[in-house]
Design an enzyme around this catalytic site. Structure first.
Site, short mmCIF file in Angstrom:
data_model
loop_
_atom_site.label_atom_id
_atom_site.label_comp_id
_atom_site.label_asym_id
_atom_site.label_seq_id
_atom_site.Cartn_x
_atom_site.Cartn_y
_atom_site.Cartn_z
CE LYS A 198 -21.46 -18.98 -16.55
NZ LYS A 198 -22.44 -18.29 -17.39
CG ASN B 239 -23.67 -27.91 -18.01
OD1 ASN B 239 -23.51 -26.68 -17.97
ND2 ASN B 239 -23.86 -28.62 -16.91
CE1 TYR C 98 -4.00 1.73 -0.27
CE2 TYR C 98 -3.55 2.63 1.91
CZ TYR C 98 -4.31 2.62 0.75
OH TYR C 98 -5.35 3.49 0.61
CB ALA D 286 -30.60 -19.94 -26.14
CD GLU E 209 -24.89 -16.48 -16.93
OE1 GLU E 209 -25.38 -17.61 -16.86
OE2 GLU E 209 -23.88 -16.20 -17.62
CG ASP E 210 -29.37 -15.88 -16.07
OD1 ASP E 210 -29.22 -16.55 -17.09
OD2 ASP E 210 -29.25 -16.34 -14.91
CB ALA F 15 -37.22 -17.70 -32.33
#
Length: 393
Positions: free
Chosen positions: A91, A315, A36, A195, A133-134, A192
């Protein structure tokens, strides 16, 4: 105790699946002055002069942000950013366990595309890569597109591209089992969304020429009214015979079914109407479009699902750890089509001729061969396609 009960118990016991662990020891004032102030000023000034040194003087080179807005969490839908945190933490654990990548979960409290893009871009200097993601469709397409234009680090929407890469690998090996050629098959994708569209684009890059996309209204066809921009784009390159009708109509004589849609929509009689030795990938989770035993009884030659309790699990964990490992190792600025294609070939190539069968077209998630093979292929593709800043050591 079932899986749901055990998951609740363990999440309460863990109180979070991640923690921050120091890589240095600070035991006296000398250690403090090096790690530091005042010593830390030197790397700061060096990075000010050359920002690329942030990859060698900080942990940025091995750090990925896993980012959601909570709008498409697993099969749960729009449950909000806070409720998405257990998935994002999970994840991040997979990144660390499979590829030794440090990943940070970030759940953003906005559904506004402009705010998402701006926020993620402003954060990007702290990371070596961004894993989206999502995020619900069709917003996810614009978020990713705009971030790829703005950022100088890889931006990868795993729900789209990770899924597509694994489906591509699975199809390559399933075609070997059935003796069919990728350029001669008829492929139908049901679902559709993000993905389904990514899978369609990727399979066409791999050589599929005859491909039809279906949604709940049936086959997507050029000239249809009410198509969103993503569907409109795909209507010009799929369903080249301009057929109209239902999923059942689309599957007559088809060689391949890929499902990223809803439980139970694929009926045994639909499989019976397909070409000889059809390949069936019902990937809706947790309940697929048709159960594997039903599909096999109806005549499917090869079946793959998203579930771990059946053979041929399709997967994303087979893809994203190795893809990011390879991209980070060569400090890639993008994860491009060449790298995605290389990943599919690498995953498919892990299965030897001796291992290949109708119940073994993909490696298992814990196969130690996966990440090194995928990382190597992706890194080489990044270098060859000109998006790598460094050569892999």
């Amino acid at each position: 105790m079932d899986v749901k009960e055990e998951a609740m118990k363990m999440h309460a016991q863990w109180a979070g699946k991640l923690e921050v662990k120091s890589r240095v020891q600070i035991q006296d004032s000398h250690d403090l002055s090096i790690a530091y102030t005042p010593g830390v000023a030197q790397p700061c000034l060096a990075i000010q002069k050359d920002p690329s040194l942030s990859y060698t003087l900080t942990r940025r080179w091995n750090t990925v942000a896993v980012i959601t807005d909570g709008t498409a969490i697993l099969g749960l839908g729009d449950i909000g950013p806070e409720a998405g945190m257990p998935v994002m933490e999970g994840k991040c654990v997979l990144f660390k366990e499979f590829a030794d990548i440090d990943a940070i979960p970030l759940c953003l409290k906005t559904k506004d595309v402009d705010e998402l893009v701006r926020t993620i871009y402003l954060l990007s200097g702290s990371f070596g890569g961004i894993n989206l993601e999502d995020i619900s469709a069709p917003r996810c397409f614009e978020v990713e597109r705009r971030l790829k234009e703005l950022c100088d680090i890889p931006v990868f929407h795993d729900d789209q591209h990770g899924t597509a890469i694994i489906v591509g690998a699975a199809l390559m090996n399933a075609l070997k089992v059935t003796g069919k050629k990728i350029g001669e098959i008829r492929c139908v994708i049901n679902g559709a969304g993000s993905a389904g569209i990514a899978i369609a684009k990727h399979l066409m890059r791999l050589g599929v020429k005859n491909l039809t996309l279906c949604d709940r209204f049936g086959m997507i066809c050029e000239g249809m009214e009410g198509l969103n921009p993503a569907h409109e784009e795909m209507s010009h390159v799929t369903n080249l015979e301009h057929k109209k009708g239902t999923l059942a109509d689309a599957l007559v004589g088809a060689d391949v079914f890929v499902g990223v849609s809803a439980p139970g929509v694929l009926k045994p009689e639909m499989i019976k109407s397909m070409a000889k030795d059809p390949i069936v990938f019902p990937m809706a989770n947790p309940v697929p479009e048709i159960m594997p035993e039903e599909a096999l009884e109806a005549g499917a030659a090869v079946v793959g699902t998203g579930r771990s309790d059946f053979p041929n699990q399709i997967n994303n964990v087979l893809a994203f750890p190795g893809i990011f490992r390879g991209a980070l190792d060569v400090r890639a600025s993008d994860i491009n089509d060449e790298m995605k294609t290389a990943a599919s070939f690498a995953i498919a190539g892990i299965i030897t001729d001796e291992e290949l069968s109708k119940e073994c077209i993909l490696p298992k998630a814990f196969d130690k061969r996966i990440v090194p093979a995928v990382a190597k292929a992706v890194a080489e593709a990044a270098i060859k396609s000109g998006v790598a800043a460094v050569q892999k050591k």
